[in-house]
Write a protein that holds these residues in place. Sequence first.
Motif, PDB file in Angstrom:
ATOM      1  N   ALA A 169       0.817  -1.212   0.000  1.00  0.00           N
ATOM      2  CA  ALA A 169       0.000   0.000   0.000  1.00  0.00           C
ATOM      3  C   ALA A 169       0.847   1.257   0.000  1.00  0.00           C
ATOM      4  CB  ALA A 169      -0.932  -0.004   1.214  1.00  0.00           C
ATOM      5  N   LEU A 170       0.278   2.317  -0.632  1.00  0.00           N
ATOM      6  CA  LEU A 170       0.890   3.642  -0.592  1.00  0.00           C
ATOM      7  C   LEU A 170       0.468   4.406   0.659  1.00  0.00           C
ATOM      8  CD1 LEU A 170       0.371   4.766  -4.306  1.00  0.00           C
ATOM      9  CD2 LEU A 170       2.487   3.953  -3.255  1.00  0.00           C
ATOM     10  N   PHE A 171      -0.641   3.978   1.263  1.00  0.00           N
ATOM     11  CA  PHE A 171      -1.159   4.636   2.463  1.00  0.00           C
ATOM     12  C   PHE A 171      -1.301   3.594   3.576  1.00  0.00           C
ATOM     13  CE2 PHE A 171      -2.508   7.088  -1.150  1.00  0.00           C
ATOM     14  CZ  PHE A 171      -2.439   8.411  -0.763  1.00  0.00           C
ATOM     15  N   PRO A 172      -0.219   3.012   4.031  1.00  0.00           N
ATOM     16  CA  PRO A 172      -0.346   2.024   5.116  1.00  0.00           C
ATOM     17  C   PRO A 172      -0.841   2.699   6.388  1.00  0.00           C
ATOM     18  CG  PRO A 172       1.962   2.547   4.721  1.00  0.00           C
ATOM     19  CD  PRO A 172       1.189   3.218   3.636  1.00  0.00           C
ATOM     20  N   GLU A 173      -1.889   2.124   6.961  1.00  0.00           N
ATOM     21  CA  GLU A 173      -2.504   2.667   8.182  1.00  0.00           C
ATOM     22  C   GLU A 173      -2.971   4.103   7.986  1.00  0.00           C
ATOM     23  OE1 GLU A 173       0.222   2.200  11.347  1.00  0.00           O
ATOM     24  OE2 GLU A 173       0.251  -0.007  11.244  1.00  0.00           O
ATOM     25  N   GLY A 174      -3.358   4.446   6.722  1.00  0.00           N
ATOM     26  CA  GLY A 174      -3.910   5.766   6.433  1.00  0.00           C
ATOM     27  C   GLY A 174      -2.897   6.873   6.265  1.00  0.00           C
ATOM     28  N   THR A 175      -1.594   6.562   6.336  1.00  0.00           N
ATOM     29  CA  THR A 175      -0.545   7.591   6.217  1.00  0.00           C
ATOM     30  C   THR A 175       0.181   7.425   4.894  1.00  0.00           C
ATOM     31  OG1 THR A 175      -0.235   7.534   8.609  1.00  0.00           O
ATOM     32  CG2 THR A 175       1.487   8.599   7.302  1.00  0.00           C
ATOM     33  N   PHE A 176       0.284   8.521   4.120  1.00  0.00           N
ATOM     34  CA  PHE A 176       0.923   8.457   2.808  1.00  0.00           C
ATOM     35  C   PHE A 176       2.431   8.307   2.963  1.00  0.00           C
ATOM     36  CE2 PHE A 176       2.913  10.750  -0.788  1.00  0.00           C
ATOM     37  CZ  PHE A 176       2.518   9.893  -1.810  1.00  0.00           C
ATOM     38  N   VAL A 177       3.009   7.440   2.116  1.00  0.00           N
ATOM     39  CA  VAL A 177       4.463   7.229   2.111  1.00  0.00           C
ATOM     40  C   VAL A 177       5.055   8.068   0.985  1.00  0.00           C
ATOM     41  CG1 VAL A 177       6.312   5.543   1.867  1.00  0.00           C
ATOM     42  CG2 VAL A 177       4.179   4.887   3.018  1.00  0.00           C
TER      43      VAL A 177
END
Length: 298
Positions: free
Chosen positions: A118-126
């Motif tokens: 995911a690019l947003f693991p746990e809702g946080t953008f990487v």
Amino acid sequence: MAFLPGSISKLKAQLRQTKRLLAKDDLTADLRLTTERRLEVLEEELEKAEKGSVEKKMVTRYRGIRFFERQKVLRKIKAAKKALAADPEAEEHQVALLEARVDLYYVVQYPKDKKYIALFPEGTFVPHDAPTSTPAEVSRAGLRESFKKAIESGKLSSEPEKGDLGIEGVEDIGAEKRERDEEEAGAGAEGETEAKVVEKEERPVKKVKASASAPVPKPVPAPQAVEEADEQEETEETEAPAPQKSTGRETKKEKKDRKDLQRKLKKEAAAKAAALASGAPAEPAAEGGAFAGDDFFA
């Protein structure tokens, strides 16, 4: 090529049979050559079937995550475009727009047979410049870099949000295709409705069978016949004698007749008793209460 459920097991069974056949020593050259070619084809088909099975499993598992991340990336593209329109010479806005488009390719064209990172693991953008310390982070960074190079070299469109991936603005993938499908489905439904209406109009009307329990309608008599029947009923009522009303009390005449009858019956019974005692037959009593043979004593 689409592989139905159970095709992998069937292909494996065919492979086993083919290998057993090749293990025999008494095969002719032509049969051996044909069997070897069949073995190669079966191995290729088995590989494709197994890959397709894995892809289907991964797509089903990560469909929801990819859908929401695609929407987030599209919003990033829209925001970067808006910021770039306000300040066209700002390099940071250009970099942000490019990175957002790279991320769109990442979400849409991610390998189907691999676990989605995911690019947003746990809702946080990487971000793109984030450190890579785990294999998943390394894989994500490498895939992003490959899409970035493909855009810069011209192999991929530099504006994927405009339709290369079936996206128009903030629309979902395949929006135009879904609209066409909905139009075709609507036209098909209208056609079916019209066909049903025509069939209903052309269908012959069924005759209703008379039920045994249903009341049979009586024929309506003519006015003349009704008048004649009424006149006949009035005539019969006039000619018929009036019924005598019973008061429940005995009249004098009925009381006198009853007593005379009782007296007569007693006399007859006494005469029968006397006759039996003397041995001579008894004669019936005459009317008025006199015995037979009264003239002899007169």
